[in-house]
Design a protein around this motif. Structure first.
Motif, PDB file in Angstrom:
ATOM      1  N   VAL A   1       0.874  -1.180   0.000  1.00 46.29           N
ATOM      2  CA  VAL A   1       0.000   0.000   0.000  1.00 46.29           C
ATOM      3  C   VAL A   1       0.912   1.231   0.000  1.00 46.29           C
ATOM      4  CG1 VAL A   1      -1.851  -1.187   1.241  1.00 46.29           C
ATOM      5  CG2 VAL A   1      -0.150   0.128   2.533  1.00 46.29           C
ATOM      6  N   SER A   2       0.324   2.422  -0.094  1.00 47.25           N
ATOM      7  CA  SER A   2       1.181   3.604  -0.047  1.00 47.25           C
ATOM      8  C   SER A   2       1.261   4.130   1.386  1.00 47.25           C
ATOM      9  CB  SER A   2       0.695   4.672  -1.021  1.00 47.25           C
ATOM     10  OG  SER A   2      -0.469   5.262  -0.510  1.00 47.25           O
ATOM     11  N   ARG A   3       2.279   4.942   1.625  1.00 50.82           N
ATOM     12  CA  ARG A   3       2.531   5.490   2.964  1.00 50.82           C
ATOM     13  C   ARG A   3       1.288   6.175   3.537  1.00 50.82           C
ATOM     14  NH1 ARG A   3       6.560  10.630   3.658  1.00 50.82           N
ATOM     15  NH2 ARG A   3       8.267   9.136   3.677  1.00 50.82           N
ATOM     16  N   ASP A   4       0.549   6.868   2.664  1.00 54.26           N
ATOM     17  CA  ASP A   4      -0.597   7.625   3.183  1.00 54.26           C
ATOM     18  C   ASP A   4      -1.788   6.740   3.543  1.00 54.26           C
ATOM     19  OD1 ASP A   4      -1.571   7.067   0.684  1.00 54.26           O
ATOM     20  OD2 ASP A   4      -1.663   9.148  -0.002  1.00 54.26           O
ATOM     21  N   ALA A   5      -1.624   5.422   3.417  1.00 51.76           N
ATOM     22  CA  ALA A   5      -2.667   4.477   3.851  1.00 51.76           C
ATOM     23  C   ALA A   5      -2.344   3.893   5.220  1.00 51.76           C
ATOM     24  CB  ALA A   5      -2.814   3.351   2.823  1.00 51.76           C
ATOM     25  N   ILE A   6      -1.338   4.458   5.930  1.00 48.96           N
ATOM     26  CA  ILE A   6      -0.873   3.875   7.193  1.00 48.96           C
ATOM     27  C   ILE A   6      -0.763   4.943   8.280  1.00 48.96           C
ATOM     28  CG2 ILE A   6       1.026   2.650   8.339  1.00 48.96           C
ATOM     29  CD1 ILE A   6       1.818   1.560   5.575  1.00 48.96           C
ATOM     30  N   CYS A   7      -1.259   4.635   9.473  1.00 45.00           N
ATOM     31  CA  CYS A   7      -0.963   5.471  10.648  1.00 45.00           C
ATOM     32  C   CYS A   7      -0.422   4.564  11.750  1.00 45.00           C
ATOM     33  CB  CYS A   7      -2.202   6.205  11.145  1.00 45.00           C
ATOM     34  SG  CYS A   7      -1.833   7.357  12.503  1.00 45.00           S
ATOM     35  N   VAL A   8       0.691   4.979  12.358  1.00 43.73           N
ATOM     36  CA  VAL A   8       1.332   4.208  13.418  1.00 43.73           C
ATOM     37  C   VAL A   8       0.889   4.757  14.774  1.00 43.73           C
ATOM     38  CG1 VAL A   8       3.575   3.541  14.396  1.00 43.73           C
ATOM     39  CG2 VAL A   8       3.312   3.764  11.910  1.00 43.73           C
ATOM     40  N   GLY A   9       0.755   3.860  15.753  1.00 46.15           N
ATOM     41  CA  GLY A   9       0.340   4.303  17.085  1.00 46.15           C
ATOM     42  C   GLY A   9       1.151   3.658  18.192  1.00 46.15           C
ATOM     43  N   ASN A  10       0.981   4.178  19.400  1.00 45.67           N
ATOM     44  CA  ASN A  10       1.637   3.654  20.595  1.00 45.67           C
ATOM     45  C   ASN A  10       0.882   2.383  21.024  1.00 45.67           C
ATOM     46  OD1 ASN A  10       2.188   3.269  23.456  1.00 45.67           O
ATOM     47  ND2 ASN A  10       3.215   5.215  23.397  1.00 45.67           N
ATOM     48  N   GLY A  11       1.124   1.313  20.283  1.00 51.59           N
ATOM     49  CA  GLY A  11       0.362   0.080  20.460  1.00 51.59           C
ATOM     50  C   GLY A  11      -0.950   0.159  19.705  1.00 51.59           C
ATOM     51  N   GLY A  12      -1.487  -1.016  19.386  1.00 52.61           N
ATOM     52  CA  GLY A  12      -2.807  -1.050  18.767  1.00 52.61           C
ATOM     53  C   GLY A  12      -3.849  -0.390  19.659  1.00 52.61           C
ATOM     54  N   ASP A  13      -3.644  -0.488  20.969  1.00 54.93           N
ATOM     55  CA  ASP A  13      -4.613   0.079  21.912  1.00 54.93           C
ATOM     56  C   ASP A  13      -4.820   1.583  21.689  1.00 54.93           C
ATOM     57  OD1 ASP A  13      -4.920  -2.393  23.017  1.00 54.93           O
ATOM     58  OD2 ASP A  13      -4.176  -1.862  25.008  1.00 54.93           O
ATOM     59  N   GLU A  14      -3.730   2.300  21.420  1.00 53.22           N
ATOM     60  CA  GLU A  14      -3.891   3.729  21.202  1.00 53.22           C
ATOM     61  C   GLU A  14      -4.740   3.995  19.960  1.00 53.22           C
ATOM     62  OE1 GLU A  14      -1.195   7.728  21.058  1.00 53.22           O
ATOM     63  OE2 GLU A  14      -0.717   6.233  19.569  1.00 53.22           O
ATOM     64  N   LEU A  15      -4.547   3.172  18.939  1.00 56.11           N
ATOM     65  CA  LEU A  15      -5.306   3.367  17.704  1.00 56.11           C
ATOM     66  C   LEU A  15      -6.779   2.999  17.900  1.00 56.11           C
ATOM     67  CD1 LEU A  15      -2.458   1.959  15.512  1.00 56.11           C
ATOM     68  CD2 LEU A  15      -3.300   4.321  15.406  1.00 56.11           C
ATOM     69  N   LEU A  16      -7.025   1.971  18.711  1.00 56.48           N
ATOM     70  CA  LEU A  16      -8.417   1.635  19.033  1.00 56.48           C
ATOM     71  C   LEU A  16      -9.078   2.794  19.777  1.00 56.48           C
ATOM     72  CD1 LEU A  16      -8.069  -2.076  20.202  1.00 56.48           C
ATOM     73  CD2 LEU A  16      -9.445  -1.265  18.277  1.00 56.48           C
ATOM     74  N   TYR A  17      -8.348   3.347  20.727  1.00 53.93           N
ATOM     75  CA  TYR A  17      -8.887   4.476  21.474  1.00 53.93           C
ATOM     76  C   TYR A  17      -9.137   5.669  20.546  1.00 53.93           C
ATOM     77  CZ  TYR A  17      -9.462   8.287  24.693  1.00 53.93           C
ATOM     78  OH  TYR A  17      -9.979   9.382  25.332  1.00 53.93           O
ATOM     79  N   ASN A  18      -8.162   5.954  19.675  1.00 51.94           N
ATOM     80  CA  ASN A  18      -8.316   7.094  18.765  1.00 51.94           C
ATOM     81  C   ASN A  18      -9.446   6.885  17.768  1.00 51.94           C
ATOM     82  OD1 ASN A  18      -6.287   8.401  20.080  1.00 51.94           O
ATOM     83  ND2 ASN A  18      -4.738   8.104  18.493  1.00 51.94           N
ATOM     84  N   PHE A  19      -9.666   5.633  17.383  1.00 51.95           N
ATOM     85  CA  PHE A  19     -10.781   5.295  16.494  1.00 51.95           C
ATOM     86  C   PHE A  19     -12.094   5.705  17.154  1.00 51.95           C
ATOM     87  CE2 PHE A  19     -13.579   1.685  14.839  1.00 51.95           C
ATOM     88  CZ  PHE A  19     -13.591   2.089  13.500  1.00 51.95           C
ATOM     89  N   MET A  20     -12.234   5.361  18.440  1.00 49.27           N
ATOM     90  CA  MET A  20     -13.461   5.712  19.163  1.00 49.27           C
ATOM     91  C   MET A  20     -13.526   7.213  19.443  1.00 49.27           C
ATOM     92  SD  MET A  20     -14.993   2.947  19.085  1.00 49.27           S
ATOM     93  CE  MET A  20     -16.445   3.761  19.736  1.00 49.27           C
ATOM     94  N   LEU A  21     -12.369   7.806  19.739  1.00 49.32           N
ATOM     95  CA  LEU A  21     -12.319   9.245  20.012  1.00 49.32           C
ATOM     96  C   LEU A  21     -12.794  10.030  18.790  1.00 49.32           C
ATOM     97  CD1 LEU A  21     -11.216  11.515  21.972  1.00 49.32           C
ATOM     98  CD2 LEU A  21      -9.074  11.339  20.686  1.00 49.32           C
ATOM     99  N   ALA A  22     -12.309   9.639  17.617  1.00 53.10           N
ATOM    100  CA  ALA A  22     -12.625  10.393  16.403  1.00 53.10           C
ATOM    101  C   ALA A  22     -14.018  10.079  15.866  1.00 53.10           C
ATOM    102  CB  ALA A  22     -11.575  10.091  15.326  1.00 53.10           C
TER     103      ALA A  22
END
Ligand SMILES: *Cc1c(COP(=O)(O)O)cnc(C)c1O
Length: 380
Positions: free
Chosen positions: A80-101
């Protein structure tokens, strides 16, 4: 269970008054098979690459907010391309941010329990409502029609594949139907994806479904739970949102360097993953096999008979077992008498008397097999 002080219950946001203080009661145990970590030594090539990367990390500068070097390595891997990826402080942070947003008051998240308890927790922190379609109580399969119907009226969906703690995969046809039905975003959590057959991944569906988000982590197959690194793959406009809501420096320079080196050396992890899969089969078969009767002079008194053990098939690096009549007692004795820590799910709805055992190294698995044979031996 611990309780917040009355003062804190007054001061907290009203929707948070049910939260419980963190329980710091962490007992170090010689054999820890409770958190689905990878307990194998790092492959040599990975260790060398990581050491070299760490030796040149500049600590004096803030990290690259978007972890672009790591994103480029991940992009090469997943096609995939770079702009299809976001890195987080563990998957947990991304799960939290998913719900936050995308969650919050007035929104609903659809989940398929028994699954990862953090989904409902993070939803509740943001004030989102959780809608549940329960899995079949024996097979843990998802009722596809009920799932699609519920997805049509949900803002967000999370499907876990392989599912934690039940170990089974989500059918890709079902993932597609849910993406088509859901007006919002559908996350497929592939934290354990590397332990499943390659053709079970939903990653190829990103090309055809613009509301699909895939969660991955370095905590499981890559044996890097301690560095806290996970990432999402999603359409670029979804990634822009993940990038906008995140704590800008949440992924530190050490983590970025280690993760990039580990992902760059990904071929070196393949034999470890294969061995864990083989050990998973060996462990499950051994736990299913009736134990030999105890010798009369055995030191460990067996539990009250009759004991029965059910083992579900798993595509992750863990197995779910039901131990009747009292799994909590078995878990306690494994810890106190054998120094083996496993995860007790007895309290969780749909998982009565269930334990989740991480697949360890061959000698760790031997210890589990021998201990459970002793503890459950007499009644079988
Ligand atoms: C372990 C796990 C994650 C992510 O864990 P991190 O260590 O925060 O990356 C996500 N989902 C499931 C189902 C998991 O078991």
């Amino acid at each position: 269970m611990a309780q917040l002080s009355p003062r804190m219950q007054e001061l907290l946001q009203p929707h948070l008054t049910g939260i419980e203080p963190y329980d710091p009661n962490f007992t170090p145990t010689p054999i820890n098979l409770s958190a689905n970590e990878n307990t194998y030594p790092l492959p040599g090539a990975a260790r060398d690459a990581i050491s070299a990367a760490l030796s040149v990390v500049p600590f004096n500068r803030y990290p690259d907010p978007m972890s672009n070097n790591l994103r480029d390595e991940l992009a090469r891997w997943h096609g995939v391309s770079r702009d299809a990826i976001c890195v987080g402080n563990g998957g947990d942070e991304l799960l939290y941010n998913f719900m936050l947003a995308f969650g919050g008051e007035g929104r609903t998240l659809l989940t398929f329990p028994p699954d990862f308890s953090e989904y409902a927790f993070f939803a509740s922190l943001t004030g989102a409502e959780v809608k549940r379609v329960w899995r079949d109580s024996e097979t843990f399969e998802i009722d596809a029609d009920a799932a699609v119907q519920a997805a049509a009226t949900s803002n967000l969906v999370i499907l876990t594949s392989p599912n934690n703690p039940t170990g089974n995969l989500a059918d890709l046809g079902l993932v597609e139907r849910i993406c088509d039905a859901c007006p919002g975003l559908v996350m497929v959590d592939e934290a354990y994806g590397e332990f499943a057959p390659a053709d079970a991944s939903a990653v190829p569906l990103l090309a055809t479904h613009d509301n699909l988000v895939i969660l991955k982590t370095l905590s499981k197959a890559f044996g890097a739970a301690g560095i806290r690194c996970g990432y999402v793959l999603a359409p670029a406009d979804v990634i822009e949102v993940f990038a906008a809501v995140r704590q800008i420096y949440s992924v530190n320079v050490l983590t970025q360097a280690v993760a990039r080196a580990a992902v760059g050396a990904r071929e070196a992890y393949a034999p470890v993953v294969e061995q864990i899969k083989a050990e998973r089969t060996r462990l499950a078969d051994a736990l299913r096999a009736p134990a030999a009767p105890l010798a009369d002079d055995s030191a460990a008194p067996a539990l009250e008979a009759p004991v029965s053990v059910t083992v579900w098939p798993s595509e992750g690096n863990f197995v779910l077992v039901r131990v009747l009549p009292d799994a909590s007692a078995v878990r306690r004795r494994l810890r106190d008498e054998y120094g083996i820590l496993v995860r007790d799910f007895s309290y969780a709805p749909g998982l009565e008397n269930c334990l989740r055992i991480t697949v360890g190294t061959p000698s760790e698995n031997d210890a589990v097999i021998a201990a459970l044979a002793e503890l459950t031996g007499e009644g079988r």
